[in-house]
Design a protein around this motif. Structure first.
Motif, PDB file in Angstrom:
ATOM      1  N   GLY A 115       0.792  -1.231   0.000  1.00  0.00           N
ATOM      2  CA  GLY A 115       0.000   0.000   0.000  1.00  0.00           C
ATOM      3  C   GLY A 115       0.817   1.271   0.000  1.00  0.00           C
ATOM      4  O   GLY A 115       0.257   2.373  -0.062  1.00  0.00           O
ATOM      5  N   ALA A 116       2.145   1.163   0.047  1.00  0.00           N
ATOM      6  CA  ALA A 116       2.998   2.359   0.072  1.00  0.00           C
ATOM      7  C   ALA A 116       2.950   3.084  -1.265  1.00  0.00           C
ATOM      8  O   ALA A 116       2.861   2.459  -2.319  1.00  0.00           O
ATOM      9  N   GLU A 117       3.009   4.415  -1.204  1.00  0.00           N
ATOM     10  CA  GLU A 117       2.926   5.233  -2.412  1.00  0.00           C
ATOM     11  C   GLU A 117       4.282   5.871  -2.723  1.00  0.00           C
ATOM     12  O   GLU A 117       4.986   6.306  -1.814  1.00  0.00           O
ATOM     13  N   PRO A 118       4.639   5.966  -4.000  1.00  0.00           N
ATOM     14  CA  PRO A 118       5.914   6.597  -4.377  1.00  0.00           C
ATOM     15  C   PRO A 118       5.808   8.112  -4.436  1.00  0.00           C
ATOM     16  O   PRO A 118       5.924   8.725  -5.491  1.00  0.00           O
ATOM     17  N   ARG A 119       5.558   8.742  -3.286  1.00  0.00           N
ATOM     18  CA  ARG A 119       5.440  10.198  -3.263  1.00  0.00           C
ATOM     19  C   ARG A 119       6.723  10.854  -3.771  1.00  0.00           C
ATOM     20  O   ARG A 119       7.815  10.358  -3.516  1.00  0.00           O
ATOM     21  N   VAL A 120       6.577  11.974  -4.450  1.00  0.00           N
ATOM     22  CA  VAL A 120       7.692  12.585  -5.167  1.00  0.00           C
ATOM     23  C   VAL A 120       8.735  13.193  -4.233  1.00  0.00           C
ATOM     24  O   VAL A 120       9.936  13.065  -4.455  1.00  0.00           O
ATOM     25  N   ARG A 121       8.297  13.826  -3.148  1.00  0.00           N
ATOM     26  CA  ARG A 121       9.242  14.540  -2.270  1.00  0.00           C
ATOM     27  C   ARG A 121       8.752  14.460  -0.822  1.00  0.00           C
ATOM     28  O   ARG A 121       8.381  15.461  -0.226  1.00  0.00           O
ATOM     29  N   PRO A 122       8.781  13.269  -0.252  1.00  0.00           N
ATOM     30  CA  PRO A 122       8.252  13.110   1.102  1.00  0.00           C
ATOM     31  C   PRO A 122       9.128  13.782   2.154  1.00  0.00           C
ATOM     32  O   PRO A 122      10.347  13.902   1.989  1.00  0.00           O
ATOM     33  N   TRP A 123       8.485  14.195   3.235  1.00  0.00           N
ATOM     34  CA  TRP A 123       9.219  14.704   4.397  1.00  0.00           C
ATOM     35  C   TRP A 123       9.618  13.512   5.252  1.00  0.00           C
ATOM     36  O   TRP A 123       8.771  12.716   5.655  1.00  0.00           O
ATOM     37  N   ILE A 124      10.911  13.368   5.527  1.00  0.00           N
ATOM     38  CA  ILE A 124      11.398  12.261   6.341  1.00  0.00           C
ATOM     39  C   ILE A 124      12.236  12.827   7.485  1.00  0.00           C
ATOM     40  O   ILE A 124      13.352  13.328   7.259  1.00  0.00           O
ATOM     41  N   VAL A 125      11.689  12.845   8.666  1.00  0.00           N
ATOM     42  CA  VAL A 125      12.322  13.273   9.920  1.00  0.00           C
ATOM     43  C   VAL A 125      12.658  14.760   9.948  1.00  0.00           C
ATOM     44  O   VAL A 125      12.154  15.499  10.790  1.00  0.00           O
ATOM     45  N   SER A 126      13.507  15.229   9.044  1.00  0.00           N
ATOM     46  CA  SER A 126      13.951  16.621   9.136  1.00  0.00           C
ATOM     47  C   SER A 126      14.165  17.284   7.787  1.00  0.00           C
ATOM     48  O   SER A 126      14.691  18.400   7.732  1.00  0.00           O
ATOM     49  N   ALA A 127      13.790  16.635   6.688  1.00  0.00           N
ATOM     50  CA  ALA A 127      14.011  17.226   5.359  1.00  0.00           C
ATOM     51  C   ALA A 127      13.091  16.575   4.336  1.00  0.00           C
ATOM     52  O   ALA A 127      12.661  15.428   4.497  1.00  0.00           O
ATOM     53  N   HIS A 128      12.788  17.333   3.292  1.00  0.00           N
ATOM     54  CA  HIS A 128      12.132  16.763   2.114  1.00  0.00           C
ATOM     55  C   HIS A 128      13.187  16.021   1.297  1.00  0.00           C
ATOM     56  O   HIS A 128      14.261  16.557   1.024  1.00  0.00           O
ATOM     57  N   VAL A 129      12.879  14.789   0.915  1.00  0.00           N
ATOM     58  CA  VAL A 129      13.819  13.945   0.184  1.00  0.00           C
ATOM     59  C   VAL A 129      13.227  13.640  -1.191  1.00  0.00           C
ATOM     60  O   VAL A 129      12.051  13.260  -1.297  1.00  0.00           O
TER      61      VAL A 129
ATOM     62  N   HIS B 274      21.466  10.235   4.709  1.00  0.00           N
ATOM     63  CA  HIS B 274      21.213   8.950   5.342  1.00  0.00           C
ATOM     64  C   HIS B 274      20.618   9.253   6.715  1.00  0.00           C
ATOM     65  O   HIS B 274      20.493  10.426   7.112  1.00  0.00           O
ATOM     66  N   PRO B 275      20.229   8.242   7.491  1.00  0.00           N
ATOM     67  CA  PRO B 275      19.641   8.520   8.806  1.00  0.00           C
ATOM     68  C   PRO B 275      20.503   9.412   9.695  1.00  0.00           C
ATOM     69  O   PRO B 275      19.976  10.275  10.405  1.00  0.00           O
ATOM     70  N   HIS B 276      21.819   9.231   9.662  1.00  0.00           N
ATOM     71  CA  HIS B 276      22.694  10.050  10.502  1.00  0.00           C
ATOM     72  C   HIS B 276      22.574  11.527  10.142  1.00  0.00           C
ATOM     73  O   HIS B 276      22.473  12.390  11.032  1.00  0.00           O
ATOM     74  N   ALA B 277      22.572  11.837   8.846  1.00  0.00           N
ATOM     75  CA  ALA B 277      22.459  13.240   8.421  1.00  0.00           C
ATOM     76  C   ALA B 277      21.115  13.830   8.823  1.00  0.00           C
ATOM     77  O   ALA B 277      21.035  14.990   9.253  1.00  0.00           O
ATOM     78  N   LEU B 278      20.042  13.049   8.702  1.00  0.00           N
ATOM     79  CA  LEU B 278      18.722  13.562   9.075  1.00  0.00           C
ATOM     80  C   LEU B 278      18.588  13.694  10.584  1.00  0.00           C
ATOM     81  O   LEU B 278      17.885  14.597  11.069  1.00  0.00           O
ATOM     82  N   ASN B 279      19.248  12.821  11.339  1.00  0.00           N
ATOM     83  CA  ASN B 279      19.292  13.004  12.795  1.00  0.00           C
ATOM     84  C   ASN B 279      20.005  14.305  13.149  1.00  0.00           C
ATOM     85  O   ASN B 279      19.553  15.062  14.018  1.00  0.00           O
ATOM     86  N   LEU B 280      21.122  14.572  12.479  1.00  0.00           N
ATOM     87  CA  LEU B 280      21.852  15.812  12.740  1.00  0.00           C
ATOM     88  C   LEU B 280      21.008  17.032  12.394  1.00  0.00           C
ATOM     89  O   LEU B 280      20.967  18.010  13.144  1.00  0.00           O
ATOM     90  N   ALA B 281      20.333  16.964  11.252  1.00  0.00           N
ATOM     91  CA  ALA B 281      19.531  18.111  10.808  1.00  0.00           C
ATOM     92  C   ALA B 281      18.353  18.378  11.735  1.00  0.00           C
ATOM     93  O   ALA B 281      17.870  19.511  11.801  1.00  0.00           O
ATOM     94  N   ALA B 282      17.908  17.351  12.464  1.00  0.00           N
ATOM     95  CA  ALA B 282      16.788  17.530  13.387  1.00  0.00           C
ATOM     96  C   ALA B 282      17.156  18.446  14.546  1.00  0.00           C
ATOM     97  O   ALA B 282      16.280  19.038  15.185  1.00  0.00           O
ATOM     98  N   ARG B 283      18.468  18.584  14.842  1.00  0.00           N
ATOM     99  CA  ARG B 283      18.885  19.434  15.950  1.00  0.00           C
ATOM    100  C   ARG B 283      19.905  20.499  15.542  1.00  0.00           C
ATOM    101  O   ARG B 283      20.322  21.295  16.375  1.00  0.00           O
TER     102      ARG B 283
END
Length: 330
Positions: A84-98, A126-135
């Protein structure tokens, strides 16, 4: 990139009319229920010539190797996005649009310079970069203002799947580099390497010249650059005109350095690529393909550098998934 052909029917496999492991990308070979490259397709890393890889595997297949194919395909299927997952064009994931792109789409957009008198900035996250961007407000701003933000690694793919998003391809820099070199050579674009410890980018450049004769690499530099050297290097890059610049300094330094010194380099496309030079130069071994086909490249790297990578992969991956769950709940 063509999708796989329909798989052979399981009843035909049980009756001996079709092989369990056979072709799904090579029309000239017997169709199988599973392809030798099935796991790569399911995990969004269909790099290389899948048709040729199938032919090579099937020319020397053994029951033990077929069992490995089945195991890796089973793991990859479990890690694949739900139906059921959709291939959204630019989803928001944790701290950035990807940006959710195929390999071909990513290459085409990378080689389309920004308009006007500025560079095109393209970070891999990657997850590490998005974790960093969250703070980290500065990194968060750099990602928000980037022209493309490309998903790197199984963690992004799993996190997106938990949010109901099907990521098209895993656009990690290490697998994408040969594709970019081939395209740069075909278009006549020079490539610049900036990053890593002294000597590493040079070793990477030598390997690229061997693998891609005719590829222009006019500027190669380590990444330990004080202010004056950074500005001088940025000026030399700007004078090249249309070119592809790879900056590998680790997050958040590479994103902030590229934004500070190269954003005004017209017609330049700047990719921030983390530890790419260390892997391609041979300084750090990359996980074997079998590990990558089960989404375990992160574990292999953890085993290579347990002291340095434990916090990033053990605590960091858990934190990333908790942030995904919080986002889903909101």
């Amino acid at each position: 990139m063509k999708p796989p052909l329909p798989r052979a029917l399981l009843r035909d496999v049980l009756r001996g009319r079709a092989p369990l492991v056979g072709a799904r990308f090579n029309e000239a070979l017997p169709r199988g229920y599973l392809s030798p490259v099935e796991a790569r397709w399911l995990l969004g890393v269909p790099y290389g010539d899948l048709s040729a890889d199938e032919a090579r595997y099937l020319a020397g297949r053994t029951p033990a190797r077929d069992f490995g194919v089945m195991l890796r395909a089973s793991v990859a299927r479990a890690l694949a996005p739900p139906s059921g997952a959709e291939p959204r064009v630019r989803p928001w994931i944790v701290s950035a649009h990807v940006n959710n792109l195929t390999i071909d789409q990513a290459v085409e957009q990378i080689f389309t310079p920004a308009e006007g008198s500025r560079a095109k900035l393209v970070p891999f996250v990657h997850p590490h970069a998005l974790n960093l961007a969250a703070r980290d407000e500065a990194l968060s701003k750099a990602l928000a203002e980037a022209d493309l933000v490309l998903p790197d690694g199984i963690g992004i793919r799993l996190g997106a799947a938990m949010l109901g998003v099907a990521m098209r391809h895993n656009l990690n820099g290490t697998d994408l580099l040969p594709v970019l070199c081939k395209e740069a050579r075909a278009r006549g674009w020079p490539m610049v390497l900036v990053g890593s410890a002294p000597g590493v980018a040079d070793a990477c450049a030598e390997k690229l010249r061997e693998a891609h004769p005719g590829l222009a690499l006019p500027i190669v530099s380590h990444g330990f650059l004080p202010e004056a050297e950074s500005r001088a290097l940025a000026g030399a890059i700007s004078r090249l005109g249309r070119c592809l610049v790879l900056v590998g300094m680790g997050s958040p330094l590479q994103e902030l350095w590229a934004r500070e010194y190269l954003s005004g380099a017209a017609h330049t496309v700047v990719l921030t690529v983390g530890g790419l030079f260390d892997f391609y130069s041979g300084r750090m071994p990359r996980a074997p393909l079998a590990w990558r086909e089960m989404g375990l490249e992160w574990l292999y790297r953890l085993l290579q550098e347990p002291r340095r990578m434990a916090r990033r992969y053990l605590f960091g991956n858990l934190l990333f998934m908790l942030r995904i769950l919080l986002q889903k709940r909101r």
